[in-house]
Design a protein around this motif. Structure first.
Motif, PDB file in Angstrom:
ATOM      1  N   HIS A  16      13.667  26.359  37.579  1.00  0.00           N
ATOM      2  CA  HIS A  16      12.322  26.658  37.090  1.00  0.00           C
ATOM      3  C   HIS A  16      11.308  26.610  38.225  1.00  0.00           C
ATOM      4  O   HIS A  16      10.378  27.418  38.266  1.00  0.00           O
ATOM      5  CB  HIS A  16      11.944  25.659  36.000  1.00  0.00           C
ATOM      6  CG  HIS A  16      10.563  25.870  35.445  1.00  0.00           C
ATOM      7  ND1 HIS A  16      10.219  26.955  34.662  1.00  0.00           N
ATOM      8  CD2 HIS A  16       9.429  25.128  35.572  1.00  0.00           C
ATOM      9  CE1 HIS A  16       8.941  26.881  34.327  1.00  0.00           C
ATOM     10  NE2 HIS A  16       8.432  25.784  34.870  1.00  0.00           N
ATOM     11  N   GLY A  17      11.502  25.673  39.144  1.00  0.00           N
ATOM     12  CA  GLY A  17      10.623  25.587  40.312  1.00  0.00           C
ATOM     13  C   GLY A  17      10.112  24.174  40.522  1.00  0.00           C
ATOM     14  O   GLY A  17       9.291  23.688  39.735  1.00  0.00           O
ATOM     15  N   LEU A  18      10.597  23.541  41.561  1.00  0.00           N
ATOM     16  CA  LEU A  18      10.114  22.191  41.870  1.00  0.00           C
ATOM     17  C   LEU A  18       8.638  22.207  42.237  1.00  0.00           C
ATOM     18  O   LEU A  18       7.938  21.200  42.080  1.00  0.00           O
ATOM     19  CB  LEU A  18      10.940  21.591  43.014  1.00  0.00           C
ATOM     20  CG  LEU A  18      12.399  21.258  42.674  1.00  0.00           C
ATOM     21  CD1 LEU A  18      13.177  20.929  43.941  1.00  0.00           C
ATOM     22  CD2 LEU A  18      12.478  20.091  41.705  1.00  0.00           C
ATOM     23  N   ASP A  19       8.165  23.356  42.740  1.00  0.00           N
ATOM     24  CA  ASP A  19       6.756  23.451  43.095  1.00  0.00           C
ATOM     25  C   ASP A  19       5.856  23.458  41.865  1.00  0.00           C
ATOM     26  O   ASP A  19       4.630  23.305  41.989  1.00  0.00           O
ATOM     27  CB  ASP A  19       6.512  24.710  43.928  1.00  0.00           C
ATOM     28  CG  ASP A  19       6.980  25.978  43.213  1.00  0.00           C
ATOM     29  OD1 ASP A  19       7.966  25.892  42.446  1.00  0.00           O
ATOM     30  OD2 ASP A  19       6.372  27.032  43.405  1.00  0.00           O
ATOM     31  N   LYS A  20       6.436  23.626  40.679  1.00  0.00           N
ATOM     32  CA  LYS A  20       5.654  23.622  39.448  1.00  0.00           C
ATOM     33  C   LYS A  20       5.508  22.225  38.850  1.00  0.00           C
ATOM     34  O   LYS A  20       4.850  22.069  37.824  1.00  0.00           O
ATOM     35  CB  LYS A  20       6.283  24.568  38.428  1.00  0.00           C
ATOM     36  CG  LYS A  20       6.315  26.023  38.891  1.00  0.00           C
ATOM     37  CD  LYS A  20       6.992  26.919  37.875  1.00  0.00           C
ATOM     38  CE  LYS A  20       7.061  28.356  38.400  1.00  0.00           C
ATOM     39  NZ  LYS A  20       7.774  29.250  37.440  1.00  0.00           N
ATOM     40  N   ASN A  29      15.533  28.123  49.578  1.00  0.00           N
ATOM     41  CA  ASN A  29      14.872  26.839  49.831  1.00  0.00           C
ATOM     42  C   ASN A  29      14.254  26.272  48.557  1.00  0.00           C
ATOM     43  O   ASN A  29      14.315  25.064  48.306  1.00  0.00           O
ATOM     44  CB  ASN A  29      13.785  27.015  50.900  1.00  0.00           C
ATOM     45  CG  ASN A  29      14.344  27.018  52.315  1.00  0.00           C
ATOM     46  OD1 ASN A  29      15.230  26.242  52.646  1.00  0.00           O
ATOM     47  ND2 ASN A  29      13.839  27.907  53.142  1.00  0.00           N
ATOM     48  N   ALA A  30      13.688  27.139  47.744  1.00  0.00           N
ATOM     49  CA  ALA A  30      13.002  26.679  46.541  1.00  0.00           C
ATOM     50  C   ALA A  30      13.963  26.071  45.525  1.00  0.00           C
ATOM     51  O   ALA A  30      13.581  25.170  44.776  1.00  0.00           O
ATOM     52  CB  ALA A  30      12.230  27.841  45.906  1.00  0.00           C
ATOM     53  N   ILE A  31      15.209  26.536  45.487  1.00  0.00           N
ATOM     54  CA  ILE A  31      16.153  26.031  44.484  1.00  0.00           C
ATOM     55  C   ILE A  31      17.081  24.962  45.053  1.00  0.00           C
ATOM     56  O   ILE A  31      18.081  24.605  44.427  1.00  0.00           O
ATOM     57  CB  ILE A  31      16.981  27.184  43.876  1.00  0.00           C
ATOM     58  CG1 ILE A  31      17.794  27.909  44.946  1.00  0.00           C
ATOM     59  CG2 ILE A  31      16.081  28.149  43.136  1.00  0.00           C
ATOM     60  CD1 ILE A  31      18.670  29.030  44.391  1.00  0.00           C
TER      61      ILE A  31
END
Length: 802
Positions: free
Chosen positions: A470-474, A26-28
């Motif tokens: 890298h991470g959309l949450d970042k 889900n994160a990627i």
């Protein structure tokens, strides 16, 4: 795209569990639509040994078993399986367990008077196969008392939604590559295979449509033995939602699901002469593997021999050359087909398949030899056989795509700081090759795009790859700059109008409906004013044409509600109708439609019988909503020509001048009421919101301050004889305009036809309100106003009654 956890770990070296992998997907950007854990379905089922068997006292086909569950004393179970016997080990469903196949909850019960403490299960009941002739027989060394889910090795299944721009993830290896790049394990390299043939390929392969099929690789494997696939292969195909068919077919499906590489196997004995990739002949037909016949045209690529078409290239094979249990020699096909050609062919034939879904998105053109080698090895492992040399015809487009990329773009476009070293690691782990250099003192890279990523066209695509791994949450949330002072309205005039009439309609007791913009073609044609917009490849025949009017959808909604017992319906919808403009251009019109059906008022002791809606009810709603929309309702003219969809004697239009139609209303034509299967009287209306003239000047939006008149108003009544066909609204309009300085309102209060009124005429009585401003009226003032009213009415043929 479905796959089991163990299958993913064949390509991904990781200790991560199912929850961690699902979260990382889900994160990627690979959305997990669901995780199914078969262990949950098998809860309450245990490995058990049958100790003794005895005949049921009241049933010849039942046995009473004594079963050891590994704990406590033996349990008594009634069983009807013919293979149940003392000493065998099977699967016992304990009281409280739910049978996966039918959802039945097991409980302690009496069967023909004998107590049974559960159920010995078959493979079908546990959804592990189709066998239902007897109960499951486990090996003698199966540990009695162990949970069956643990013994069976139940494997969680992940369902991932693949977006159209990610063809690389249509194969499980591509998903494993993404997860590894995100740091959740190590990607295992694809084994480099080179299987040498022991004899020349005996089948001639030709390409006569190089545009549709640039490359065709093939080889013969003779001496194969087809049959059921091994259990491990069947389990993996089932986890992906595929039905195991035979070892040969399953092998091609396995390679497609594992690497995103469709392939096909032909029964060599069913081929005649050379195999040719060519254009289909106009009107040529083929029976596909789904047992349907498809008629082809000259824009489609096919695989054929001297006898005719065998394969709709890149979409589906033909039934005539499919592999069966008696197949001994096969021809393997791995080809590269033009994605656009595949997409057009699929749409024309309304034919979808797993192969089409991959080819039309774009597959790796560099995977032909590797894919063929892995398929050959798998088939030889499963079915044996001797492979020929590879026949390679044509070449896939293999020119590498190079994108010039500056690492500083990640922060500029992505809003997150990632070091150049980390960016390079991410890109290389995804299969990109990076050659670093400098340009004007700043890093500048030449990035070569791998063949499995046709979606990457430029530097912004590389930024997206870096940021998602890298991470959309970042990416930190940053507020947009806000102008000082009071925020200005953002809604357009059309949006404001739409909101206003929607609120007004709801306030008047109408219920808002939201219907599809697509209709069955027959329903759309009934309200068409010209050519329809018809979809070439609709979802279904009931959603084939774009609506030329909102009324068909509302009528179908009314029918559904009436069929379910609704007695009164007042439906409205605000939306767009789609017309063909000049030259076939798209023309969207903002419209409000309404349908009044059923009972206007229910029967009652005070009102008597139930009353139905009529055309005047529709007109009242239209006038009220037009007034709320800002239309000059006092200037509207009632005219005919509402359209063939309306009852000719009970309908009209409201216009500004002879050409500008703001609305049409009336009773639905009986022919259409029958077509839409709506019983009873139905009043309908349509307001063309796009035709309402815009207000002039910003000042017109502000209300004028109210000042009560200093003098009392005066009313005068006038009765006119007019032709019976004259609309009363026309007389009201001309009288209202006879003296604009003094007349503030005009109202019809009587319409009489009968004794004292000549044949062909009617008597209309009007109440005219006069408002003095500076001084009271004198008799001569009232006389002058009356003469103006009479003169204005005379223009319509009206005569003042004595």
């Amino acid at each position: 795209m479905k796959f089991s956890l163990s299958w993913l770990k064949q390509y991904l070296e990781t200790d991560a569990g199912i929850d961690a992998i699902a979260a990382k997907l889900n994160a990627i950007g690979l959305e997990v639509e669901g995780v199914e854990d078969p262990a949950e379905k098998l809860a309450g089922f245990r490995v058990a040994r049958v100790l003794t068997t005895a005949r049921h006292p009241d049933a010849d086909k039942l046995q009473v078993l004594s079963v050891d569950t590994g704990e406590g004393g033996p349990l008594q179970v009634v069983c009807g399986a013919p293979n149940a016997r003392a000493g065998m080990i099977g699967v016992l469903g304990l009281p409280g367990a739910t049978v996966p196949a039918n959802g039945m909850v097991l409980r302690k019960s009496a069967i023909r008077g004998v107590e049974s403490n559960g159920m010995m299960c078959s493979t079908r009941e546990l959804e592990l196969g189709e066998d239902h002739d007897g109960i499951i027989e486990l090996p003698d060394d199966a540990p009695v008392g162990t949970d069956f889910a643990q013994y069976h090795g139940a494997d969680p299944v992940i369902d991932v939604a693949i977006t159209p721009n990610r063809p690389d993830c249509m194969g499980l290896y591509g998903i494993a590559r993404d997860v590894a790049a995100a740091g959740l394990g190590t990607l295992k390299p694809i084994e480099a295979l080179e299987i040498e043939g022991t004899f020349p390929c005996p089948v001639e392969i030709r390409i006569e449509d190089a545009e549709g099929c640039p490359a065709f690789y093939g080889r013969v494997i003779r001496g194969v033995k087809n049959g059921p696939s091994p259990q491990w292969l069947q389990d993996r195909l089932k986890s992906a939602g595929q039905r195991p068919i035979s070892a040969l077919v399953d092998a091609t499906n396995y390679v497609m699901l594992a690497y995103g590489r469709p392939a096909h196997a032909y029964d060599l004995a069913k081929l005649n002469g050379a195999i040719v990739a060519r254009r289909a002949g106009e009107g040529e037909s083929v029976v596909a593997l789904n047992e349907k016949t498809y008629t082809l045209d000259a824009e489609m690529t096919v695989i054929a021999d001297q006898s005719g078409v065998h394969d709709i290239a890149g979409i589906m094979g033909g039934a005539r050359s499919g592999c069966g249990d008696d197949t001994t020699d096969i021809l393997l096909e791995i080809a590269y087909f033009d994605p656009e050609r595949i997409a057009r062919t699929g749409r024309k034939l309304n034919l979808t398949s797993d192969a089409r879904g991959r080819f039309e998105r774009g597959i790796d053109p560099n995977f032909l030899d590797t894919g063929l080698a892995h398929l050959t090895k798998l088939i030889q492992t499963l079915c044996g056989g001797e492979a020929s040399e590879v026949a390679r015809v044509g070449a896939a487009p293999a020119t590498p795509k190079i994108v010039h990329f500056a690492p500083s773009l990640v922060e500029k476009l992505g809003g997150v700081t990632v070091s150049p070293a980390e960016q390079q690691r991410i890109l290389e782990s995804l299969g990109f090759s990076v050659v670093a250099s400098e340009e004007h003192g700043a890093p500048s890279w030449a990035v070569t795009v791998p063949g499995w990523r046709p979606d990457v066209d430029g530097a912004p695509d590389l930024v997206e790859e870096v940021v998602r791994i890298h991470g959309l949450d970042k990416v930190e949330s940053v507020p947009l700059p806000r102008a000082e002072g009071v925020a200005r309205p953002t809604a357009t005039p059309a949006q404001t109008l739409e909101r206003r009439v929607r609120r007004a309609a709801a306030a008047r007791g109408l219920l808002e409906a939201v219907t599809w913009s697509f209709l069955p073609e027959a329903a759309a044609q009934a309200f068409a004013e010209g050519d329809l917009w018809v979809l070439a490849n609709p979802i279904s025949e009931d959603m084939k044409a774009m609506r030329p009017s909102l009324l068909p959808g509302l009528l179908m909604a009314a029918r559904r509600n009436l069929d379910r017992g609704a007695s009164s319906l007042r439906l409205f919808e605000v939306g767009r109708r789609y017309l063909r403009g000049a030259g076939g251009a798209s023309d969207e019109r903002l419209t409000l439609g309404l349908v009044l059906a059923g009972e206007k008022t229910p029967r009652g002791w005070a009102t008597g019988k139930a009353a139905a809606f009529d055309a005047y009810d529709a007109k009242a709603e239209v006038v009220a909503l037009l007034a709320e929309a800002g239309a000059p309702v006092d200037k509207l003219q009632v005219m005919g020509e509402a359209g063939p969809q309306f009852h000719p004697g009970q309908s009209a239009t409201l216009r500004l001048g002879p050409k500008t139609v703001l609305a049409r209303f009336g009773m639905l034509h009986p022919r259409l009421a029958k077509q839409f299967d709506v019983e009873g009287a139905v009043a309908v209306a349509e307001i063309h919101l796009d035709a309402i003239p815009a207000r002039k000047g910003a000042a017109s939006f502000a209300r004028v301050s109210y000042a009560p008149p200093p003098l009392q108003a005066v009313t005068r009544d006038f009765a006119f004889l007019v032709p019976a066909a004259l609309p009363a609204g026309d007389l009201v309009r001309v009288v209202q305009g006879a003296d604009k300085a003094n007349i503030v309102a005009t109202r019809l209060f009587d319409d009489f036809r009968g004794q004292g009124v000549p044949e062909g005429q009617k008597s209309l009585a009007l109440e005219v309100t006069l408002q003095p401003l500076e001084k009271s009226y004198k008799d001569e003032d009232l006389k002058a106003i009356s003469e103006k009213v009479t003169a204005a009415a005379a223009k319509l043929g009206a005569v003042l009654r004595g």
